[in-house]
Motif scaffolding. Structure first.
Motif, PDB file in Angstrom:
ATOM      1  N   VAL A  96      98.760   8.223 -72.679  1.00 14.05           N
ATOM      2  CA  VAL A  96      99.686   6.964 -72.813  1.00 14.05           C
ATOM      3  C   VAL A  96     101.028   7.501 -73.016  1.00 14.05           C
ATOM      4  CG1 VAL A  96      99.358   7.243 -75.614  1.00 14.05           C
ATOM      5  CG2 VAL A  96      99.937   5.132 -74.711  1.00 14.05           C
ATOM      6  N   MET A  97     101.990   6.748 -72.635  1.00 15.39           N
ATOM      7  CA  MET A  97     103.581   7.058 -72.439  1.00 15.39           C
ATOM      8  C   MET A  97     104.350   5.822 -72.948  1.00 15.39           C
ATOM      9  SD  MET A  97     105.685   6.131 -69.295  1.00 15.39           S
ATOM     10  CE  MET A  97     105.812   4.545 -69.113  1.00 15.39           C
ATOM     11  N   SER A  98     105.536   6.266 -73.464  1.00 17.59           N
ATOM     12  CA  SER A  98     106.312   4.944 -73.998  1.00 17.59           C
ATOM     13  C   SER A  98     107.534   5.248 -73.065  1.00 17.59           C
ATOM     14  CB  SER A  98     106.458   5.144 -75.573  1.00 17.59           C
ATOM     15  OG  SER A  98     107.334   4.248 -75.939  1.00 17.59           O
ATOM     16  N   GLY A  99     107.785   4.466 -72.117  1.00 16.28           N
ATOM     17  CA  GLY A  99     109.113   4.647 -71.406  1.00 16.28           C
ATOM     18  C   GLY A  99     110.107   3.635 -71.599  1.00 16.28           C
ATOM     19  N   ARG A 100     111.318   3.618 -71.088  1.00 19.26           N
ATOM     20  CA  ARG A 100     112.361   2.724 -71.247  1.00 19.26           C
ATOM     21  C   ARG A 100     112.336   1.616 -70.497  1.00 19.26           C
ATOM     22  NH1 ARG A 100     117.109   1.230 -68.086  1.00 19.26           N
ATOM     23  NH2 ARG A 100     115.979   2.027 -66.269  1.00 19.26           N
ATOM     24  N   THR A 101     111.693   1.711 -69.513  1.00 22.63           N
ATOM     25  CA  THR A 101     111.427   0.514 -68.389  1.00 22.63           C
ATOM     26  C   THR A 101     110.017  -0.212 -68.818  1.00 22.63           C
ATOM     27  OG1 THR A 101     112.678   1.386 -66.976  1.00 22.63           O
ATOM     28  CG2 THR A 101     111.403  -0.703 -66.198  1.00 22.63           C
ATOM     29  N   SER A 102     108.886   0.417 -68.719  1.00 19.22           N
ATOM     30  CA  SER A 102     107.514  -0.128 -68.781  1.00 19.22           C
ATOM     31  C   SER A 102     106.907  -0.059 -69.986  1.00 19.22           C
ATOM     32  CB  SER A 102     106.818   0.814 -67.750  1.00 19.22           C
ATOM     33  OG  SER A 102     106.838   2.055 -68.087  1.00 19.22           O
ATOM     34  N   GLY A 103     107.885   0.414 -71.362  1.00 20.99           N
ATOM     35  CA  GLY A 103     107.153   0.301 -72.509  1.00 20.99           C
ATOM     36  C   GLY A 103     105.951   1.184 -72.642  1.00 20.99           C
TER      37      GLY A 103
END
Length: 184
Positions: A96-103
């Motif tokens: 799992v990741m938490s990105g600036r654009t995609s959340g």
């Protein structure tokens, strides 16, 4: 968030803070970024150490940032707490990741120790020892943390991607190159 045992650092992809010649474009990190309307009043940290992107072959694309604001090692949008450990990465792992654009987005590790040719601002570079995952990221997610969905152990950070896959920088290499571990 990372630590060398003395200092806590933020992490970001190097290509987010370099100019067209792949050399450091400044020593301050602003949030929101300049491309998103940030400016001199939005400084959140000072660049401490970065991967030299002028080299033809890379094993990392990363910068350590000394925070100038209060920060937490919790990852935005995730209930998992950072463990302070690097994950033992294997194909088939759920991440799992938490990105600036995609959340927050989930995916699966497809391959490890891959070599990929990437176009940077200053030309093509060979990125070695990367991790390929299903498409997790969108443009603007570079540097986003990727963690093991079941444990919270640190896998790595988004380097780039396409509509079919994401390239992750291998977290364990940060310990070798930058002498840091994930912070808790």
């Amino acid at each position: 968030m990372f630590t060398d045992g003395r200092q806590k650092y933020l992490g970001i992809a190097s290509h987010c803070v370099v100019g067209d010649d792949c050399r450091l474009a400044g020593n301050m990190l602003v949030q929101p970024s300049i491309i998103d309307g940030g400016g001199k009043d939005d400084v959140i940290g000072e660049v401490y150490q970065c991967t030299d992107l002028t080299q033809p072959e890379l094993t990392t694309d990363f910068c350590l940032i000394i925070p100038k604001v209060d920060v937490s090692s919790n990852i935005l949008g995730l209930d998992l707490k950072p463990t302070g450990k690097y994950a033992d990465v294997k194909p088939g792992m759920q991440v799992v990741m938490s990105g600036r654009t995609s959340g927050v987005r989930e995916g699966t590790i497809m391959a490890t120790n891959v070599m990929v040719k990437i176009e940077y601002q200053c030309g093509y570079k060979v990125f070695k020892n990367g991790i390929l995952a299903t498409a997790l990221s969108l443009e603007g997610d570079s540097g986003a943390p990727v963690i093991a969905k079941d444990t919270g152990d640190y896998i790595g950070y988004i380097v780039g991607g396409s509509s079919t896959m994401s390239l992750i920088g291998y977290g364990k290499l940060l310990e070798k190159e930058f002498k840091v571990k994930p912070a808790t």
